[in-house]
Motif scaffolding. Sequence first.
Motif, PDB file in Angstrom:
ATOM      1  N   GLN A 360       8.506  12.869  43.821  1.00 37.18           N
ATOM      2  CA  GLN A 360       9.694  13.250  42.824  1.00 37.18           C
ATOM      3  C   GLN A 360       8.929  13.506  41.627  1.00 37.18           C
ATOM      4  O   GLN A 360       7.855  12.630  41.580  1.00 37.18           O
ATOM      5  N   TYR A 362       7.027  14.433  37.873  1.00 37.03           N
ATOM      6  CA  TYR A 362       7.819  14.014  36.230  1.00 37.03           C
ATOM      7  C   TYR A 362       6.657  15.008  35.458  1.00 37.03           C
ATOM      8  O   TYR A 362       5.766  14.884  35.553  1.00 37.03           O
ATOM      9  N   LYS A 373      11.325  17.051  37.887  1.00 41.45           N
ATOM     10  CA  LYS A 373      12.330  16.335  37.147  1.00 41.45           C
ATOM     11  C   LYS A 373      12.052  16.088  34.914  1.00 41.45           C
ATOM     12  O   LYS A 373      10.269  15.671  35.254  1.00 41.45           O
TER      13      LYS A 373
END
Length: 540
Positions: A360, A362, A373
């Motif tokens: 993921q 960010y 994200k």
Amino acid sequence: MPERTTPDQYSTWVGLIYVFNLIVGTGALTLPAAFNRAGWALGLCVILILAFISFVTVTFVIETMASANAILTWQRIQDRKKVSGESGLSHSDSEDTPLVSPVANSPDRASTSCRYYMINEKIEMGEMASIFFNKLGTTLFYICLAVYLYGDLSIYGAAIGKSMADVACTYQPANLTCNDTIPDDVLCWEGSTVNRLVAYRIFLTIFIIALGPFVFFNVQKTKYLQVMTSMMRWMAFAIMITYAARTLIISGPQNSPPAVNILASSIAANGFGGMHSLKTVVQGQSMSVHILPALQDNFMYLIVDDSTKEAAVVDPVNSTLVASTVEENKFNLTKILTTHHHWDHAGGNESMSKKFKDIQIYGGDNRVEAVNKIVAHGDSFNIGSLKVQCLGTPCHTTGHICYLVSGEDDDPPSVFTGDTLFAGGCGRFFEGTAAQMCRALGDVLGSLPDKTKVFCGHEYTCQNLKFGLSVEPSNENIKNKLEWATTQRKNQAPTVPSTIEDEKKTNPFMRVHEASIMEHTATTDPVDTMASLRKEKDNF
């Protein structure tokens, strides 16, 4: 050697200009920066060594040209002998056999044999290679020459295109005074659709077209080009020296450059495996932070939940170093926390996504490389049992995010501030205003617990503290921390983490409400104080 000029020969003065251009390239204009980083004594030693190497190189080239002239002269004499039936010179290869034997009463041979080494003809490098080397050697020569020229032209093409774009592009983000760090996606001219990257490509194309005649149409008469190049370089040197002298006269000497700085950051040192700081681990009650140096002065941070071994990495521009650290320690890397989209922070995201499947990534906006994200101020998520809170701090970039990581209640939290807050300083206002930076440092980061550990994006501490001391000369906290930071850097140790409490005592950008700072800037409003400080720091 007397000067001899023929219609097919350059004069001695043109030759001197050519040699000057060989020795003194445009790279010499970077000498002040190199001296500043390496130290004046080390820089002086290096430049003397380079000057000696240049002298040896030019001498070797001249001797090679003289030898080639002598061989061609000798061959012509031998050819004349064969045509005229004249007997004489042995074809022995012995070094005792003179290259050209003197013949009495011959006007061509009245002088000593050294006159055959006079450079009377222009001989191309390829022709000289065929004189001195066999077929294999000549082929290798052409390969080396092609590689050298390609590299040289690539460097000049990139440098000239970048320089022309910097000069031509007049639009700058608010409060920005330095061309070097303007992002490529910023507009070149206000109101236009052309950004700086497109402008660079345009100037690079113009450079290639201008170079075409010299490459493809055998243009060799470059006498006036050499003269113009020398004049431009001398003008550049004169401007640089004049500007430096003016600054010294008006402002006086700034700081005290070291005599020798072996640990000076450089592309060579960091690009081939060197590191500006030692890898360090900061251990807390429930989490550990691995400080990983990158590029010239960047920091990456590997955040580990000690109970689960789940990890996240902040700004992993060097994906190879991050991957090896994760593998060595058997961590479970699940997240990338990107503070902002600039290449030196987000440039490794794509590579990381290939090394770690389903990771993921960010970030605060879509400009972050490989982001999947998007987060904003107040968003939160977990790294194992660790809680991460996103803090929006727009100014350096509009999408800048700081990450506050908390573990157990008795464990001080850690904040990863990217290019918003540095130890002793703050980031440039590339896409924001002084008011935004006041809010980011005062209301957002300044409201965190005093014991919060601050992990910033760059190793700028010593320079920042020197600036802070120029603003508050009597601040003992700054003096003490600068002394500590200087010792740390001499030992190649990082100066992070700091703390919020420490920054409130030593960082002028977090002290804009203090009377001493306002008095220095001659302002009465914290926002005006922030703007004045940033402008002063930009030129420090």
